[in-house]
Every structure is written in structure tokens, then in C-alpha cells.
Design a protein around this motif. Structure first.
Motif, short mmCIF file in Angstrom:
data_model
loop_
_atom_site.label_atom_id
_atom_site.label_comp_id
_atom_site.label_asym_id
_atom_site.label_seq_id
_atom_site.Cartn_x
_atom_site.Cartn_y
_atom_site.Cartn_z
N HIS A 500 0.83 -1.21 0.00
CA HIS A 500 0.00 0.00 0.00
C HIS A 500 0.87 1.26 0.00
N VAL A 501 1.91 1.26 0.80
CA VAL A 501 2.83 2.41 0.82
C VAL A 501 3.49 2.58 -0.55
N GLN A 502 3.88 1.47 -1.17
CA GLN A 502 4.47 1.53 -2.50
C GLN A 502 3.49 2.13 -3.51
N SER A 503 2.23 1.69 -3.45
CA SER A 503 1.23 2.18 -4.41
C SER A 503 0.92 3.66 -4.17
N VAL A 504 0.91 4.09 -2.91
CA VAL A 504 0.64 5.50 -2.61
C VAL A 504 1.74 6.38 -3.18
N ILE A 505 2.99 5.99 -2.98
CA ILE A 505 4.11 6.77 -3.52
C ILE A 505 4.10 6.71 -5.05
N GLY A 506 3.82 5.54 -5.61
CA GLY A 506 3.77 5.42 -7.06
C GLY A 506 2.70 6.29 -7.67
N LYS A 507 1.55 6.37 -7.03
CA LYS A 507 0.47 7.22 -7.54
C LYS A 507 0.85 8.69 -7.46
N ALA A 508 1.51 9.09 -6.37
CA ALA A 508 1.91 10.49 -6.22
C ALA A 508 2.93 10.91 -7.27
N LEU A 509 3.81 9.99 -7.66
CA LEU A 509 4.87 10.30 -8.62
C LEU A 509 4.52 9.90 -10.04
N ASP A 510 3.40 9.18 -10.21
CA ASP A 510 3.03 8.60 -11.51
C ASP A 510 4.10 7.60 -11.96
N PHE A 511 4.58 6.80 -11.00
CA PHE A 511 5.55 5.75 -11.28
C PHE A 511 4.83 4.41 -11.31
N GLU A 512 5.43 3.45 -12.03
CA GLU A 512 4.87 2.11 -12.11
C GLU A 512 5.47 1.23 -11.01
N CYS A 513 4.63 0.53 -10.28
CA CYS A 513 5.09 -0.36 -9.21
C CYS A 513 5.46 -1.72 -9.81
N THR A 514 6.57 -2.28 -9.35
CA THR A 514 7.04 -3.58 -9.83
C THR A 514 7.33 -4.50 -8.65
N ASN A 515 7.60 -5.77 -8.94
CA ASN A 515 8.01 -6.74 -7.94
C ASN A 515 9.50 -7.03 -8.01
N LEU A 516 10.24 -6.21 -8.75
CA LEU A 516 11.67 -6.40 -8.87
C LEU A 516 12.37 -6.00 -7.58
N THR A 517 13.53 -6.57 -7.35
CA THR A 517 14.25 -6.34 -6.10
C THR A 517 15.68 -5.86 -6.38
N ARG A 518 16.37 -5.59 -5.29
CA ARG A 518 17.77 -5.19 -5.37
C ARG A 518 18.60 -6.25 -6.09
#
Length: 535
Positions: A500-518
């Protein structure tokens, strides 16, 4: 009598040899001009491949020339400049730059050989990752949309380059354009190091001829796409393709650039310090700005480290640094509350300076950040407190709770930086240490240099960021989110909160959320899992 016999024998043998020679010549001519022409009809020559978009090419093999038919630009200088800068350093790229007038006066082939020598000489073969980590971004930005659509319709694609080494183009064509076979020039290696010389072109020609012959036998439908100023069309003619299409310079000028949303594979990870394509004019600007950039970075770093925030912020603003702060209503009330204790800030990760700029936005140095692989130099120079984690969830959780009880804590759940408009998967550990989490969305566009690296020296990351003419940051404090420090018996809620935190930040920045990792990032860019040993 004996002499007459010998003379008669010689006359008969000579006549027989002449007959055999004449018959062999006739057979050769028959095979050369009749049988081969019957088996392989003369190809059709076309001026442009645009109308291939209307054809069904699913059963055809498309052979295309990279620099002559796919890329919009005709100059190969920027790509060799990238290899020289990223793999060889500033001095090597400067030598290539000052040699450009000489290169432009040479023949095309000699100019390419000189650029290859300057860019590759002395570079360790195993350490060169520019072909997969750096160049694909700039190749993709130079692909013509019209030709890309044609290639996507082909059943099989073979990419060929007359001038570029295989190590420069293979990663781009196979990983991002889904090209099945790539044929480039091979580099000579001695003792594990490139000597700056490509293998003979005859070897390249033989490999390509054999490849086309196999494709001709396997599919029977081979179409060549090239340009008039490349030698690829001679190979295609020798193998009798059914059709050969030529791309003119005027066609390229009218092409559109391939949009990012049409990339066959999203460009999420890339490495290298340069943020702009080093064309001749851009390289001139970079080298002219270089001395001023070093001085500006040193001055900005001194102000950040040695002067209090109340004075350093206006001084940094005067030097060209830009900081924009946006605070949502609920976060504003929380941050301005007189009873506020330690707050947990969870932000996306753009550069190593993310926590520092959050401190600038809050106008406080009483802030701590946690990290996994910060260099010792960065730890010593950091104006805020930094704490290394151990990658043990239990001990790291306890350490973060203790730090939070002492003051504000900034965490970057992605675990590594990402340059593109994508968010990596958020680790859920931060959701377990506080009942209240303030998401923070940060952006930092790059002008000349990237302040991050996967394979280079991380100690220089802040310096490269500060070497930009106008280092820019935008910090946006979003509405708080409830944590799960005491209410997650089955262990599933923490993942939901992290997502949820990832999606909130992604929506604010218009970024796409992924499941990729370091780990995904470092396997692609550096060939390791991203774990840095303590020095």
C-alpha cells in the motif's frame, strides 16, 4: 619409331586434357549462371521498407543492418564515447574527443578502427558491462519507430553490424529488441584484455555468409533491410535474398523515435554516469563544464557538511541547488505538532542523498537513516547519522525501533536506487517497527550526471549528483499510513501495508510499481547480488 610413338601419345593426351578442361568450364558456367539462378531467383530491390507494414512477414527471416537501417543517427561516435567514458574514464574519453577532427578526415573504416582502438585498448574483458548496462538506453532512444514496427512483424530477426563490435550490440538487440541472432565484429583479446583491434572483416563476412545460407535452407524466405552506404547488401546479393530494401537518409529524417511505452522490454535498470547522449556538441559542453562542475561540487559539499542548516539552505540555493517541498494536510499537522516524537519516514530511493534532503525539508539534522551497503567514505562525510543493518530481520528490527525512539528515522524499503519511473518491491520490515508511517515521494531528475551507480565507486555518487549545474530534488510528504507493529498474527498484513505504501508513492509520482528487487538490479547491471562486503 620410338620418337613417333611418344609424339603421338603426347598429342592424344593433350587433346584429352583440352576436352576435360572445356567440359569442366562448361559445367562451371552451367552451374554458375543457370542452376544457381534457377534455384535462387534474382532479388527484388526496393527503395524503402515502409510498405512491408502491410505484408505478412511471420514466415520470413528479416536480416537488418543496425546502424544503417534501424538507428536514426548515422554517427557512431556517441556510442564509442560512452564506452570510453564508462569503461576507461575521463582521460580516455577526452582523448577520443580531441581525435574527432582526425577521425572525420579519415575514411569511414579507418575512423571506426581508430575509435575502437581508443575505446577498448587495455579494457579488461570480464569487467566490461557497458554493452548490457549502459548502451541499451541510448540505442533505444535512437531507434526509428517505423523500422521497429517492420521488424516486429518478422518471424525471425537477424541483426548485423558492419562496424560495431559484438560486445556493444548483443545485449541491446537480444535483451531489448528480442533479436534471435546477432552478428557483430569480434574483438581480439590478449591475456583477458582487449587490445583495441577487431578481427579481420573476412572472418565476419564468412560467418555471415554461412548464417544466411542456413536461413535460406531452413525458411526459404529471407528479406534483407540495409542502406546504400553499408556493405551488408553485397552479402545479401551473394546469397540471393528474395527482396532487399534500402533505407535512405531522407527516410530516417522523417522517422519518429520509438516511444518508451512501446519498448518490447521495459527499461528499468541501466548504469553509467552520463545522463545525456555524448554527441560531439554534448561532449564539448561536458568537457567545458567539467572544471566548473568539480569546483561547484566541492563547494556544495563543504557547505552541506560544515555549515548549519539555517545558513546552508540559502547558500546551496544560491549555488544552483533546488529543493521543492510539498506536504499533505494530515502530514503537516503531524509534523508541526508540538508533541511530535520520532516519526518513521518511508521513501522511494533515487540517490544516496534522499535522507539528507528529507532532513533539509524538515530543517533538522536530528534524523537517522539506515543502510545496507553505504561506503565508508559516505558514512564519514554524511551530515546525518547513518546506521548499517545486518540483513538479519530480528536484530535489524530491534535496532530500527531503538533508533526511532531517539528521533526521526528515514528508511528506503526498495533497498537500492532506481533511475527510471518505476518502484521496486518494498521490503515489509519497516511496517513492523511503528504504528504510524509517513510515506515520502522523492524525485531528482539528472541533467549531465547520474548520482548513482551499480558497478562503479559508490563513494563518488554524491559528488556526481552535485556536479550537475542545477541539482534538483522534490520531496512530497504524503498522508500517514498505519503500521502493524502489534497487530499481525499471521504475518500477512505487513506485506499488504508495504504494498500500500508503494502504491501510494507510485500514484503520487506517476511511477509504475514492480516486484523487482535489489538482487534483480545487480544481477543485470553488475553481475552480482548487490552485497557489498565491509571494508
Amino acid at each position: 619409331h620410338r620418337e613417333r610413338k611418344e609424339k603421338s601419345f603426347l598429342q592424344k593426351h593433350t587433346k584429352m586434357s583440352v576436352k576435360i578442361s572445356i567440359s569442366q568450364s562448361l559445367m562451371f558456367l552451367f552451374n554458375r549462371f543457370i542452376l544457381r539462378r534457377y534455384r535462387n531467383p534474382k532479388p527484388k530491390y526496393q527503395k524503402g521498407p515502409s510498405f512491408l507494414l502491410l505484408s505478412d512477414l511471420s514466415r520470413h527471416t528479416l536480416i537488418f543492418n543496425l546502424e544503417g537501417a534501424l538507428l536514426k543517427s548515422d554517427s557512431l561516435f556517441p556510442y564509442f564515447m560512452l564506452v570510453a567514458f564508462e569503461a576507461g574514464g575521463v582521460m580516455r574519453s577526452f582523448i577520443l574527443f580531441i581525435l574527432y577532427p582526425l577521425i572525420s578526415l579519415m575514411s569511414h573504416e579507418m575512423g571506426v578502427k581508430l575509435m575502437v582502438f581508443v575505446s577498448f585498448f587495455g579494457i579488461k574483458k570480464d569487467g566490461l558491462r557497458a554493452g548490457r548496462a549502459v548502451l541499451p538506453k541510448y540505442f533505444l532512444e535512437d531507434v526509428g519507430l517505423e523500422m521497429f514496427k517492420v521488424l516486429r512483424k518478422g518471424g525471425k530477426r537477424i541483426g548485423v553490424s558492419d562496424d560495431l563490435p559484438q560486445v556493444m550490440i548483443e545485449g541491446f538487440l537480444k535483451d531489448y529488441l528480442e533479436t534471435e541472432v546477432v552478428v557483430g565484429r569480434e574483438m581480439r583479446v590478449v591475456g583477458g584484455y582487449y587490445i583495441g583491434i577487431m578481427e579481420a572483416k573476412t572472418k565476419h563476412d564468412l560467418e555471415f555468409d554461412e548464417l544466411v545460407r542456413k536461413e535460406r535452407l531452413n525458411t526459404g524466405h529471407v528479406i534483407g533491410i540495409t542502406s546504400f552506404n553499408t556493405s551488408l547488401h553485397r552479402y545479401l546479393v551473394s546469397q540471393f535474398c528474395q527482396e532487399i530494401y534500402f533505407v535512405k537518409k531522407s527516410d530516417k529524417r522523417n522517422w519518429q523515435t520509438l516511444p518508451r511505452n512501446q519498448y518490447p522490454k521495459p527499461l528499468i535498470f541501466h548504469d553509467g554516469r552520463l545522463a545525456i547522449k555524448p554527441t560531439l556538441m554534448n561532449a564539448l559542453v561536458l568537457f567545458m563544464w567539467g572544471p566548473f562542475a568539480v569546483a561547484a561540487a566541492a563547494a556544495r559539499l563543504f557547505v552541506s557538511l560544515c555549515i548549519p542548516y539555517s545558513l546552508s539552505i540559502p547558500i546551496l540555493g544560491f549555488s544552483g541547488c533546488r529543493l521543492t517541498v510539498e506536504i499533505d494536510d494530515i502530514s503537516s499537522q503531524k509534523l508541526n505538532s508540538s508533541q511530535r516524537k520520532g516519526c518513521l519516514f518511508a521513501c522511494n530511493h533515487r540517490t544516496l542523498l534522499d535522507p539528507l534532503y528529507i532532513g533539509f525539508a524538515l530543517k533538522t539534522q536530528n534524523i537517522t537513516t539506515v543502510t545496507y551497503s553505504l561506503s565508508r567514505v559516505s558514512e564519514l562525510l554524511a551530515p546525518i547519522k547513518t546506521v548499517r543493518l545486518t540483513r538479519d530481520r530480528v536484530s535489524d528490527g530491534k535496532a530500527m525501533k531503538k533508533l526511532l525512539s531517539e528521533g526521526d528515522l528515514v528508511v528506503c524499503p526498495e533497498g537500492t536506487t532506481c533511475r527510471e519511473p518505476h518502484l521496486l518491491r518494498f521490503s515489509p520490515l519497516f511496517t513492523e517497527i511503528s504504528d504510524l508511517i509517513i510515506p515520502v515521494a522523492v524525485t531528482s531528475p539528472a541533467t549531465f550526471f547520474y548520482g548513482t551507480t551499480a558497478s562503479g565507486l559508490k563513494a563518488f555518487d554524491p559528488l556526481f549528483f552535485l556536479m550537475d549545474p542545477y541539482p534538483t530534488y522534490t520531496v512530497q510528504f504524503l498522508d500517514p499510513v498505519s503500521g502493524v507493529s502489534c497487530q499481525d498474527p499471521d504475518g500477512k498484513l505487513k506485506f499488504e501495508v508495504a504494498n500500500h505504501v508503494q502504491s501510494v508513492i507510485g500514484k503520487a509520482l506517476d511511477f509504475e510499481c514492480t516486484n523487482l528487487t535489489r538482487k534483480d538490479k545487480y544481477l543485470i547491471l553488475a553481475g552480482n547480488n548487490g552485497v557489498v562486503k565491509k571494508n
